[in-house]
Motif scaffolding. Structure first.
Motif, PDB file in Angstrom:
ATOM      1  N   GLY A  32      11.384 -26.070  12.392  1.00  0.00           N
ATOM      2  CA  GLY A  32      10.143 -25.529  12.937  1.00  0.00           C
ATOM      3  C   GLY A  32      10.056 -24.019  12.815  1.00  0.00           C
ATOM      4  O   GLY A  32       8.995 -23.441  13.004  1.00  0.00           O
TER       5      GLY A  32
ATOM      6  N   ILE B  19       8.671 -30.913  16.968  1.00  0.00           N
ATOM      7  CA  ILE B  19       8.593 -29.459  17.102  1.00  0.00           C
ATOM      8  C   ILE B  19       7.529 -28.942  16.150  1.00  0.00           C
ATOM      9  O   ILE B  19       7.737 -28.969  14.944  1.00  0.00           O
ATOM     10  CB  ILE B  19       9.954 -28.814  16.761  1.00  0.00           C
ATOM     11  CG1 ILE B  19      11.064 -29.416  17.639  1.00  0.00           C
ATOM     12  CG2 ILE B  19       9.887 -27.298  16.915  1.00  0.00           C
ATOM     13  CD1 ILE B  19      12.464 -28.905  17.293  1.00  0.00           C
ATOM     14  N   PRO B  20       6.388 -28.472  16.661  1.00  0.00           N
ATOM     15  CA  PRO B  20       5.403 -27.899  15.748  1.00  0.00           C
ATOM     16  C   PRO B  20       5.887 -26.548  15.224  1.00  0.00           C
ATOM     17  O   PRO B  20       6.861 -25.985  15.736  1.00  0.00           O
ATOM     18  CB  PRO B  20       4.152 -27.761  16.608  1.00  0.00           C
ATOM     19  CG  PRO B  20       4.634 -27.683  18.011  1.00  0.00           C
ATOM     20  CD  PRO B  20       5.939 -28.428  18.073  1.00  0.00           C
ATOM     21  N   ARG B  21       5.184 -26.029  14.224  1.00  0.00           N
ATOM     22  CA  ARG B  21       5.572 -24.755  13.621  1.00  0.00           C
ATOM     23  C   ARG B  21       5.584 -23.664  14.688  1.00  0.00           C
ATOM     24  O   ARG B  21       4.581 -23.395  15.335  1.00  0.00           O
ATOM     25  CB  ARG B  21       4.576 -24.415  12.522  1.00  0.00           C
ATOM     26  CG  ARG B  21       5.020 -23.287  11.619  1.00  0.00           C
ATOM     27  CD  ARG B  21       3.935 -23.026  10.594  1.00  0.00           C
ATOM     28  NE  ARG B  21       4.266 -21.964   9.681  1.00  0.00           N
ATOM     29  CZ  ARG B  21       3.344 -21.248   9.038  1.00  0.00           C
ATOM     30  NH1 ARG B  21       2.061 -21.526   9.203  1.00  0.00           N
ATOM     31  NH2 ARG B  21       3.708 -20.283   8.229  1.00  0.00           N
ATOM     32  N   ARG B  22       6.726 -23.017  14.832  1.00  0.00           N
ATOM     33  CA  ARG B  22       6.931 -22.095  15.942  1.00  0.00           C
ATOM     34  C   ARG B  22       5.973 -20.904  15.926  1.00  0.00           C
ATOM     35  O   ARG B  22       5.460 -20.481  16.961  1.00  0.00           O
ATOM     36  CB  ARG B  22       8.373 -21.592  15.925  1.00  0.00           C
ATOM     37  CG  ARG B  22       8.766 -20.793  17.163  1.00  0.00           C
ATOM     38  CD  ARG B  22      10.267 -20.522  17.168  1.00  0.00           C
ATOM     39  NE  ARG B  22      10.690 -19.756  18.311  1.00  0.00           N
ATOM     40  CZ  ARG B  22      11.045 -20.252  19.482  1.00  0.00           C
ATOM     41  NH1 ARG B  22      11.031 -21.569  19.653  1.00  0.00           N
ATOM     42  NH2 ARG B  22      11.420 -19.488  20.484  1.00  0.00           N
TER      43      ARG B  22
ATOM     44  N   GLY C 221      -1.348 -22.876   2.916  1.00  0.00           N
ATOM     45  CA  GLY C 221      -1.313 -24.300   2.567  1.00  0.00           C
ATOM     46  C   GLY C 221       0.091 -24.836   2.416  1.00  0.00           C
ATOM     47  O   GLY C 221       0.289 -26.026   2.184  1.00  0.00           O
TER      48      GLY C 221
ATOM     49  N   GLN D 232       2.708 -23.483   4.618  1.00  0.00           N
ATOM     50  CA  GLN D 232       3.446 -23.077   5.811  1.00  0.00           C
ATOM     51  C   GLN D 232       4.665 -22.247   5.397  1.00  0.00           C
ATOM     52  O   GLN D 232       4.498 -21.246   4.695  1.00  0.00           O
ATOM     53  CB  GLN D 232       3.803 -24.313   6.642  1.00  0.00           C
ATOM     54  CG  GLN D 232       2.526 -25.000   7.172  1.00  0.00           C
ATOM     55  CD  GLN D 232       2.803 -26.171   8.066  1.00  0.00           C
ATOM     56  OE1 GLN D 232       3.757 -26.909   7.847  1.00  0.00           O
ATOM     57  NE2 GLN D 232       1.979 -26.377   9.081  1.00  0.00           N
ATOM     58  N   ASP D 233       5.884 -22.651   5.813  1.00  0.00           N
ATOM     59  CA  ASP D 233       7.069 -21.858   5.468  1.00  0.00           C
ATOM     60  C   ASP D 233       7.875 -22.478   4.332  1.00  0.00           C
ATOM     61  O   ASP D 233       9.064 -22.188   4.166  1.00  0.00           O
ATOM     62  CB  ASP D 233       7.947 -21.685   6.716  1.00  0.00           C
ATOM     63  CG  ASP D 233       7.187 -20.958   7.824  1.00  0.00           C
ATOM     64  OD1 ASP D 233       6.473 -19.987   7.508  1.00  0.00           O
ATOM     65  OD2 ASP D 233       7.284 -21.373   8.989  1.00  0.00           O
TER      66      ASP D 233
ATOM     67  N   THR E  24      -6.897 -26.503   8.852  1.00  0.00           N
ATOM     68  CA  THR E  24      -5.485 -26.882   8.998  1.00  0.00           C
ATOM     69  C   THR E  24      -4.929 -26.471  10.368  1.00  0.00           C
ATOM     70  O   THR E  24      -3.721 -26.517  10.575  1.00  0.00           O
ATOM     71  CB  THR E  24      -4.602 -26.236   7.908  1.00  0.00           C
ATOM     72  OG1 THR E  24      -4.791 -24.821   7.942  1.00  0.00           O
ATOM     73  CG2 THR E  24      -4.924 -26.762   6.523  1.00  0.00           C
TER      74      THR E  24
ATOM     75  N   PRO F  82      -0.879 -29.794   5.721  1.00  0.00           N
ATOM     76  CA  PRO F  82      -0.053 -28.767   6.383  1.00  0.00           C
ATOM     77  C   PRO F  82      -0.661 -28.269   7.687  1.00  0.00           C
ATOM     78  O   PRO F  82      -1.017 -27.092   7.801  1.00  0.00           O
ATOM     79  CB  PRO F  82       0.022 -27.661   5.332  1.00  0.00           C
ATOM     80  CG  PRO F  82      -1.221 -27.803   4.526  1.00  0.00           C
ATOM     81  CD  PRO F  82      -1.523 -29.279   4.494  1.00  0.00           C
TER      82      PRO F  82
END
Lengths: 304, 304, 304
Positions: free
Chosen positions: A15, C224-227, A46, A48-49, C195, C265
């Protein structure tokens, strides 16, 4: 193995993989001129990481997850798990919150139901803690937390040096499930038409899989990939004389699970070195299995 | 029931359905000239080992899974399960490895934790073993391993004879989850706009579902399909006077699960005969329920 | 809170949300002229019983599930659960079958294994029963069954009054998983490129989350969503001085789960008031937390 040592230091629990992505982006930008083929680098909006490296005309994707297991501060001095870390009182944990750097220890109650940290002060709610890395190398082995999956990442960076056609996909959230493989798979399938995938990850030493006896090709874990594809990979390894072991397990999973449950006809296979002391600060892998892993990936990216 | 007997002989555990697909492809090519409508046959690249038959202008898809449960050789003489087979020492298992044909027996330890095979030699790691088929027919019943889901396959081959508009989708991996329904659903939805699905599969005799009392229409299992769609099917069965039973269970699942969790607005319903001795070599189904199943499918493919 | 009281009366267990959808459709048609922005109303074919309200140029979606937990009549006098209702002998249940309206009571055996109803006659197989609503309001609290998620629905209807850009998505099946979020997400992402998602739902009072101390922003539950996205939301709440609490749990899930496992995403976050007596007829929420919830949503739909 200096690169592997560096990879093991990076804070990237599920995350929050942004630091790992930035490290990889810098590494690729610095080294790609020495590679046989310069990849197209895809990241940002589009994605994220996540990070994709597209080489030539890809037929096969390698997935290597960037995230690690760890812990998160719940309420008071409680901890909850990120993924499935091994639990033992005294494990050293590191992190950072609004008051600064943290180096504390894990406390596990007898029934492994409650986890706490031992530290001089209270840590901010929601702070992530990871195992403190202690990288050890001998002639035969490497040992550190997070070889799963920094070794899978290291493997694809070796493969990248000579790769002509293929995609390397650095994904997130593998240790907790879902999150990125779905959209990466969709993008790559729609853009390049690829339907073959290899999972560059680390598996377990078991009664049938032994350290030092070669890279593992997994015939199944909790899921069963298409048999004809896995058999083809086993045949290629046999013909090339690359040391390998066939894994047959009823439990466990990988990024292959996300591919399997998605809506793209992926042929996928887990191919990776086995480790002992799984998900602990003491993860250990035989170097000969690592070299066999790189060798097999180099072969498969040409032959599949 | 000679066709059903043949279907029950075919080796097709989850992940290795290729022989079943080839049998069906031959069968269709041989018989389609006698069918009311000649279907478009879709298979090959992008469809792994699946097979689609598209008749006329489809409004509804029937899913019939080709795979079966079974066992896989782990390490030494250990076995692990493919899906959820019934376990009993003495069950006869058949398969083939590099040294030739195998006919051995299952050995289950007391706590059902460890499974082994009893055979004169060691079997290759990763070899698949399935129940040895023993097809038995009386005036009232058929009995064999793998009626789940060779009977669901047999059903759609009967329906195919008079089907004018609809799709029959032969899928893989139902017994282990995921794998093919996702991409088949996507292809059919995007190509034909269909959003109605029937699951041609076999369910369980329970305290509320009895052998010989009609085809089962499932109002729910572990998942709950859209109520208005299932109610419509029940109403059509009632009005046509086709013997049927409504199932209401809190556990179990089918290919409907993959449709439910996907990203297409499927109205889906499980419709199939009930069996006793589920997932054992002794699966038994009443013929009258089978005939009601074919009759209801014929009706639904016209009326829905 | 008259609107909330009305919402709590509507029969809409998972899979049968049609009455709730019709109520909302009428409500929107009646009130939209008084709203700052008139939304595009999307429903009908391809959307099953779901409803979308699209305002201006959306950047963020709010998901609010319409369905509730409940019970279904199995065989004889047996009941099975729809979702995870709290179980206690004597709970009053209501519903309707072919013979008319039903008001009966729940009977739970000692080990909570068998559920029955106590009623003067047998109820039709497959009939849905829900908690009998008893709406209670004080200066500080509201209390009724199904505040989860009629309060999440009520919240978005408040937000709708001043919303300029954004989508409100009323979905189905949240209490049993899957079903609608997948295709709603796909439609909205493909049509509007969004998104970012907020989950308007109700969470639990725990040892770290207290009634009356503000709206809950969830850093994690079982997923856990994107922090970086959640941290941004926390920062916005802090800067605006809106009472809020950060939740850190290892269990539980929401519509966010469907977004997380899908192939888009999404940056997603659960934002909602906490309740006590979860999934019982006695669900209770502090009004101040409800007002903080509306305030935070109003802010986030502008700032994100």
């Amino acid at each position: 193995m200096e690169l592997l040592r560096q990879l093991c230091q990076i804070h990237a629990p599920s995350g929050n993989e942004v630091l790992m992505k930035e490290f990889l982006l810098s590494y690729v930008q610095e080294h790609q001129d020495t590679w046989k083929t310069k990849p197209q680098i895809i990241h940002g909006e589009g994605f994220q990481d996540c990070l994709l490296l597209v080489f030539g005309k890809p037929r096969t994707v390698i997935f290597a997850h960037m995230d690690s297991i760890g812990f998160m501060v719940r309420y008071g001095r409680q901890l909850i798990r990120i993924g499935g870390p091994e639990l033992m009182t005294g494990y050293e944990l590191v992190g950072e919150d609004s008051q600064g750097k943290i180096s504390c220890t894990l406390v596990v109650d007898e029934e492994e139901r409650d986890l706490h940290y031992d530290f001089e002060r209270e840590i901010d709610r929601g702070t992530e803690l990871v195992f403190k890395p202690d990288f050890r190398e001998t002639d035969e082995t490497v040992q550190c937390c997070y070889l799963d999956n920094r070794l899978g990442v290291w493997n694809v960076l070796q493969v990248a040096e000579t790769l002509e056609d293929g995609i390397i996909a650095f994904g997130c959230w593998e240790e907790t499930g879902g999150g990125s493989v779905g959209y990466l798979a969709k993008y790559m399938h729609e853009t390049y038409g690829v339907t073959q995938a290899l999972i560059s990850d680390i598996t377990w030493v078991t009664e049938g899989v032994h350290a030092g006896q070669g890279v593992v090709i997994s015939l199944r874990d909790s899921l069963i990939p298409r048999r004809s594809f896995v058999q083809k990979i086993i045949r290629l390894a046999q013909e090339a004389g690359i040391p390998h072991q066939v894994e047959v397990e009823s439990a466990g999973g990988s990024d292959g699970k996300e591919l399997h449950y998605g809506n793209i006809p992926w042929d996928w296979c887990f191919v990776g070195a086995p480790e002992d002391n799984v998900h602990s600060p003491e993860e250990i892998v035989h170097k000969s299995d690592i070299y066999a892993m790189v060798e097999l990936y180099n072969l498969l990216m040409v032959e599949l």
